[in-house]
Design an enzyme around this catalytic site. Structure first.
Site, PDB file in Angstrom:
ATOM      1  N   ILE A 576       3.837   3.999  -9.602  1.00 25.82           N
ATOM      2  CA  ILE A 576       4.684   5.100  -9.137  1.00 25.82           C
ATOM      3  C   ILE A 576       4.947   4.614  -7.756  1.00 25.82           C
ATOM      4  O   ILE A 576       5.966   5.145  -6.853  1.00 25.82           O
ATOM      5  CB  ILE A 576       4.220   6.632  -9.200  1.00 25.82           C
ATOM      6  CG1 ILE A 576       3.002   6.511  -8.087  1.00 25.82           C
ATOM      7  CG2 ILE A 576       4.187   7.014 -10.466  1.00 25.82           C
ATOM      8  CD1 ILE A 576       2.554   8.069  -8.258  1.00 25.82           C
ATOM      9  N   GLU A 578       3.837   1.500  -4.310  1.00 27.61           N
ATOM     10  CA  GLU A 578       3.152   0.371  -3.785  1.00 27.61           C
ATOM     11  C   GLU A 578       3.197   0.387  -2.311  1.00 27.61           C
ATOM     12  O   GLU A 578       4.330   0.510  -1.794  1.00 27.61           O
ATOM     13  CB  GLU A 578       3.687  -0.762  -4.581  1.00 27.61           C
ATOM     14  CG  GLU A 578       2.875  -2.190  -4.039  1.00 27.61           C
ATOM     15  CD  GLU A 578       3.538  -3.294  -4.767  1.00 27.61           C
ATOM     16  OE1 GLU A 578       3.159  -4.455  -4.500  1.00 27.61           O
ATOM     17  OE2 GLU A 578       4.616  -3.267  -5.592  1.00 27.61           O
ATOM     18  N   GLY A 579       2.273   0.031  -1.526  1.00 29.40           N
ATOM     19  CA  GLY A 579       2.228  -0.268  -0.197  1.00 29.40           C
ATOM     20  C   GLY A 579       1.355  -1.211   0.280  1.00 29.40           C
ATOM     21  O   GLY A 579       0.609  -2.102  -0.679  1.00 29.40           O
ATOM     22  N   ALA A 581      -1.475  -0.912   1.743  1.00 26.18           N
ATOM     23  CA  ALA A 581      -2.953  -0.710   1.095  1.00 26.18           C
ATOM     24  C   ALA A 581      -3.052  -0.881  -0.318  1.00 26.18           C
ATOM     25  O   ALA A 581      -4.339  -1.208  -0.732  1.00 26.18           O
ATOM     26  CB  ALA A 581      -3.462   0.780   1.332  1.00 26.18           C
ATOM     27  N   GLY A 582      -2.293  -0.930  -1.383  1.00 26.41           N
ATOM     28  CA  GLY A 582      -2.481  -1.323  -2.598  1.00 26.41           C
ATOM     29  C   GLY A 582      -1.397  -0.508  -3.528  1.00 26.41           C
ATOM     30  O   GLY A 582      -0.384   0.027  -2.759  1.00 26.41           O
ATOM     31  N   GLU A 583      -1.648  -0.423  -4.663  1.00 26.56           N
ATOM     32  CA  GLU A 583      -0.706   0.213  -5.789  1.00 26.56           C
ATOM     33  C   GLU A 583      -1.122   1.399  -6.057  1.00 26.56           C
ATOM     34  O   GLU A 583      -2.310   1.858  -6.411  1.00 26.56           O
ATOM     35  CB  GLU A 583      -0.341  -0.655  -6.894  1.00 26.56           C
ATOM     36  CG  GLU A 583      -0.040  -1.985  -6.403  1.00 26.56           C
ATOM     37  CD  GLU A 583       0.068  -3.051  -7.721  1.00 26.56           C
ATOM     38  OE1 GLU A 583       0.793  -4.181  -7.852  1.00 26.56           O
ATOM     39  OE2 GLU A 583      -0.597  -2.637  -8.775  1.00 26.56           O
ATOM     40  N   VAL A 584      -0.204   2.392  -6.355  1.00 21.77           N
ATOM     41  CA  VAL A 584      -0.505   3.848  -6.990  1.00 21.77           C
ATOM     42  C   VAL A 584      -0.070   3.913  -8.413  1.00 21.77           C
ATOM     43  O   VAL A 584       1.185   3.626  -8.678  1.00 21.77           O
ATOM     44  CB  VAL A 584       0.220   4.783  -6.055  1.00 21.77           C
ATOM     45  CG1 VAL A 584      -0.151   6.191  -6.527  1.00 21.77           C
ATOM     46  CG2 VAL A 584      -0.201   4.521  -4.648  1.00 21.77           C
ATOM     47  N   LYS A 599      -4.849   5.254  -6.681  1.00 23.15           N
ATOM     48  CA  LYS A 599      -4.720   4.404  -5.723  1.00 23.15           C
ATOM     49  C   LYS A 599      -5.676   3.024  -5.920  1.00 23.15           C
ATOM     50  O   LYS A 599      -6.975   3.415  -5.593  1.00 23.15           O
ATOM     51  CB  LYS A 599      -4.826   4.887  -4.411  1.00 23.15           C
ATOM     52  CG  LYS A 599      -4.201   4.001  -3.252  1.00 23.15           C
ATOM     53  CD  LYS A 599      -4.315   4.770  -1.781  1.00 23.15           C
ATOM     54  CE  LYS A 599      -3.575   3.893  -0.865  1.00 23.15           C
ATOM     55  NZ  LYS A 599      -3.503   4.522   0.372  1.00 23.15           N
ATOM     56  N   ASP A 691      -1.147   8.762  11.936  1.00 21.58           N
ATOM     57  CA  ASP A 691      -0.209   8.137  11.237  1.00 21.58           C
ATOM     58  C   ASP A 691       0.761   9.115  10.485  1.00 21.58           C
ATOM     59  O   ASP A 691       0.899   8.905   9.090  1.00 21.58           O
ATOM     60  CB  ASP A 691      -0.736   7.000  10.063  1.00 21.58           C
ATOM     61  CG  ASP A 691       0.452   6.010   9.860  1.00 21.58           C
ATOM     62  OD1 ASP A 691       1.411   5.977  10.418  1.00 21.58           O
ATOM     63  OD2 ASP A 691       0.118   5.527   8.746  1.00 21.58           O
TER      64      ASP A 691
END
Length: 852
Positions: A576, A578-579, A581-584, A599, A691
């Site tokens: 759902i 992706e950033g 830091a990683g994928e969700v 995550k 943040d």
């Protein structure tokens, strides 16, 4: 008669050699300075080195014409002239070694007296100009020659005297007789040094067995004038320094017309030694290896005179001591040869030392200063390009030079972090290929973070909430009792002592798990009671009631679960998001059949501390406006963080569909109020989110609003009540954070004001500018007003203005803003659901349109 014939033959050969030597070019080397010697008759002479010394000469043997033997001269008595024709060779006497120091000659050697009683030419003069020493008067050459006891001929400086003359370093002659090469000369031992024959005149006798008549007796040699220079003295070869004469050696013989210097060696005055031959050079190009010649002219002279040496069977002179240049060349060659192996060894060592490892303590310090005339100093070229492309004008730089430096510093750090992340990603791929988990190689000791409770809890046990009112501590005694029992059990397990009813390890583990489960349930009940009714009163968020925590370290392995996540969640998963830091992914929890967001974050040394911070804060925070943390698991070289799934997505998804979905003030007020509740909660724990933006505000399908992504969060402690680290997203960052000044939790209030403007205008201010330019404008100009002032109420504009106050002291706290009039106009959670649903439909339609 036979002797006279040999003498005549010798004279003819000498004349032929002299004529041949006249045709050769004169040498270009200078002779060594003569040594000054004190003769026995009261006169002094110079040796080749220019030093004055007294040397006794051996007594000559009686000649056939004079049967009476002459006494051996002593150093203190004047020497007598030898007889004209000696009948037997004269014995030689070993001379002590006298060090010779080369000096500049002040006068020339005395003229010698020939057998006719007339003064002959100087023994140094050479009528032919050759490198040898030929007589200036060829008619008197026979009378001035002397034969040593070995039959070798030599020339001397003093007539009839056998005083030694130090050896002169010259080139060895080249002998090409019959194409054979004599063997190399034997090395003289300390007990046996090469002996040199005494010299008498400037005549070169080519015969070995005929002695030459000595000069007439009682003839005192004449001296040259002080200013007189013997003919050809300037063209005599000038070799290196003359070595010291060892004991038992005599002076070298001088005066060979062809440039050769025959030397006879005797170990004792009685037993003669054979002449020493020299290794020959067959080519002028190789003469520098086999001879001590220093010029091409000497090589040519030696090659031209080989036939004369072969025809006369004259013994060749031994090689002179090696020149220092040759030794240096040999040392350099040896060094260069050995350097091949040393370089290879160094290269091997370098290859052995090279290993792929994770970077540690990476620093890239760039000091930038600004001068009003020269501009920036110490700024790299790539940063100059960035500064020019950022849109910062020269006027801005002149007016706000310090701000520009701070902004550049922040931008440099961002670039460095990005480069480090790329490097870590590359190393992670290499470790995946090797089959070794990255966290095991890079992080044998995971970094730690400060948390409130010093006691380490199991992975399935939640930390007690730090903002508990005092009355709850008295009401909830069982959790404290269970907590004490669990600590006691942990202590007993470490000491292998069981204080419970069960005496085996299985019972201990089951009792521990049971007590941990009871504690977890009671803590959940306690948290529910706290969040129900009166959860938002001022006492809950009063920072004065919450003391600053002490810094306590906890590692990642104390926070993660030891269970296998593949057995807890279903196999099917849907990505759902992706950033950085990683994928969700969305998976189904098998126990509850509920959807859970996982995550997946790769572990490396760069992001380890951020991950530990995020997990530690999420695990210890339980609030209705903060995302629920379930657990975390180590799977290979990545970390799986299981958390609550928010079906509405993030707030950014609504703002991206701004053309079709626009939020009204009531909806904006609701989101701001829910966000402030979560901020007030974490601020009460002396934590900073750092943040706050639309990407980190998650929405539920029921309209709930929760804070997420605590990767940049920080814990304030007694030792660190403020922070200076520059982290965050540029467009939402507060000015004091951009400039690296001391800041606290009020930076989150600034970010909340930017997010309010983002919900009103679909993007934060200065979004159309490059990040560097935006940071500069935020720091210098501040935040501009809303574009459409008439569209928004005064309460909303005042709320935004208070949040974006550049003066940190005037900027209100989160608990104060909760009472702002603007938030009283907020809708409930159901009022946000229509916007969430419309945004999803618009997103699906946009995705279908892009596919077709």
């Amino acid at each position: 008669m036979e002797q006279s014939k040999r003498v005549s033959m010798m004279r003819e050969k000498f004349e032929a050699q002299s004529n041949e030597a006249e045709s050769s070019p004169p040498p270009n080397r200078k002779p060594p300075p003569p040594n000054k010697r004190v003769q026995t008759n009261g006169t002094s002479s110079l040796n080749s080195s220019g030093s004055s010394f007294v040397s006794p000469s051996p007594s000559p043997s009686p000649s056939p014409q004079q049967p009476v033997k002459r006494p051996l001269p002593s150093p203190g008595v004047n020497k007598q002239a030898p007889p004209a024709l000696p009948t037997q060779p004269r014995p030689q006497q070993q001379q002590p070694e006298i060090p010779v120091r080369p000096t500049t000659p002040t006068r020339t050697p005395p003229n010698l007296i020939n057998s006719n009683g007339t003064s002959g030419g100087s023994g140094f003069s050479s009528s032919s100009g050759n490198s040898g020493y030929s007589s200036s008067n060829n008619n008197n050459s026979n009378s001035n020659s002397s034969i040593n006891m070995n039959g070798n001929h030599s020339n001397g400086l003093n007539g009839g005297s056998s005083n030694p003359v130090p050896m002169r370093k010259v080139s060895s002659p080249i002998n090409i007789a019959n194409g054979t090469t004599p063997p190399p000369p034997p090395q003289p031992t300390p007990s046996q040094q090469p002996q040199q024959s005494p010299s008498s005149a400037s005549h070169n006798n080519t015969q070995h067995n005929i002695p030459s008549p000595p000069p007439l007796p009682n003839n005192k040699p004449k001296k040259l004038a002080p200013t007189a220079v013997p003919a050809g003295l300037g063209s005599i070869i000038g070799g290196p320094k003359t070595p010291a004469i060892s004991p038992g050696s005599t002076s070298p013989s001088l005066g060979s017309s062809n440039g050769n210097i025959p030397i006879s060696t005797t170990s004792t005055p009685i037993t003669p030694t054979p002449p020493i031959s020299v290794p020959l050079a067959t080519s002028p190009n190789n003469s520098h290896k086999d001879s001590i010649s220093n010029s091409n002219s000497n090589n040519n002279n030696n090659n031209n005179n080989n036939n004369n040496n072969n025809s006369s069977n004259a013994t060749t002179s031994p090689p002179s001591p090696p020149v220092s240049n040759v030794g240096n060349k040999q040392d350099e060659e040896k060094k260069g040869f050995l350097s091949i192996f040393t370089n290879k060894k160094k290269n091997k060592d370098k290859k052995k030392e090279f290993s792929v490892g994770s970077p540690f303590n990476v620093k890239h310090n760039i000091h930038v200063n600004y001068h009003s005339v020269t501009g920036f100093e110490g700024l790299p070229k790539e940063w100059e390009v960035i500064l020019q492309s950022s849109g910062i004008t020269r006027e801005d730089v002149v007016e706000h030079s310090e701000v520009v430096i701070d902004v550049l510093d922040f931008h440099m750090q961002q670039q460095q972090q990005q480069a480090q992340q790329e490097q870590q990603a590359l190393m992670q791929k290499q470790m995946q290929q090797s089959g070794i988990p990255a966290h095991m190689l890079n992080n044998p000791k995971p970094p730690t973070i400060p948390i409130r409770d010093a006691n380490k809890q199991p992975h399935n046990q939640l930390q007690p909430t730090p903002h508990q009112p005092p009355q709850h501590h008295h009401q909830q005694q069982p959790p404290q009792q269970h907590h004490h029992q669990q600590q006691q059990q942990q202590h007993n397990n470490n000491n292998n002592n069981n204080n419970n009813n069960n005496n085996n390890n299985n019972n201990q583990q089951s009792a521990q798990q049971q007590s941990a489960g009871i504690l977890s349930q009671q803590q959940e009940q306690q948290l529910e009671e706290m969040m129900c009714g009166g959860a938002y009163d001022d006492e809950q968020y009063d920072l004065n009631n919450q003391p600053l925590p002490d810094e306590t370290n906890v590692s990642l392995y104390d926070l993660v679960s030891q269970e296998d996540p593949t057995k807890l969640f279903g196999e099917g998963s849907t990505k759902i998001g992706e950033g950085a830091a990683g994928e969700v992914f969305v998976v189904t929890q098998l126990k509850t059949n509920n959807k859970v967001a996982i995550k997946k974050m790769p572990l490396n040394q760069q992001n380890m501390k951020l991950i530990v911070t995020e997990i530690g804060i999420m695990k210890s925070c339980r609030h209705q406006n903060i995302i629920d943390y379930i657990d975390s698991y180590l799977v290979g070289d990545s970390l799986w963080v299981a958390m609550e799934f928010m079906g509405g997505g993030c707030l950014t998804e609504i703002l991206e569909q701004f053309n079709s979905v626009k939020l009204v003030e009531a909806q904006i007020a609701y989101v701001c109020a829910e966000t402030l509740k979560g901020l007030a909660y974490i601020h009460s724990q002396h934590r900073i989110h750092r943040d706050i933006k639309s990407d980190n505000i998650l929405l539920g399908s029921d309209g709930s609003v929760k804070l997420a992504d605590f990767g940049y969060a920080a814990q304030l402690t007694k030792s660190k009540q403020k922070r200076v680290t520059i982290v965050g997203t540029p467009y939402w960052m507060a000015p004091e954070l951009i400039r690296g000044q001391n800041y606290d939790r009020k930076v989150d209030i600034w970010s909340l004001g930017i997010m309010a403007m983002e919900m009103a205008e679909s993007e934060p201010p200065y979004m159309s500018f490059p990040p560097l330019r935006a940071l500069f404008l935020i720091t210098t100009k501040g935040i501009p007003d809303l574009k459409d002032q008439n569209k928004w109420s005064d309460d909303f504009k005042d709320f935004v203005k208070k949040c974006l106050d550049k003066d940190v002291e005037n900027r209100p706290e989160a608990k104060v803003l909760l009472n702002h009039p603007f938030l009283k106009t907020a809708c409930n959670s159901n009022g946000l659901v229509p916007a969430i649903m419309e945004a999803k439909k618009a997103k699906e339609a946009h995705s279908k349109f892009s596919i077709h």
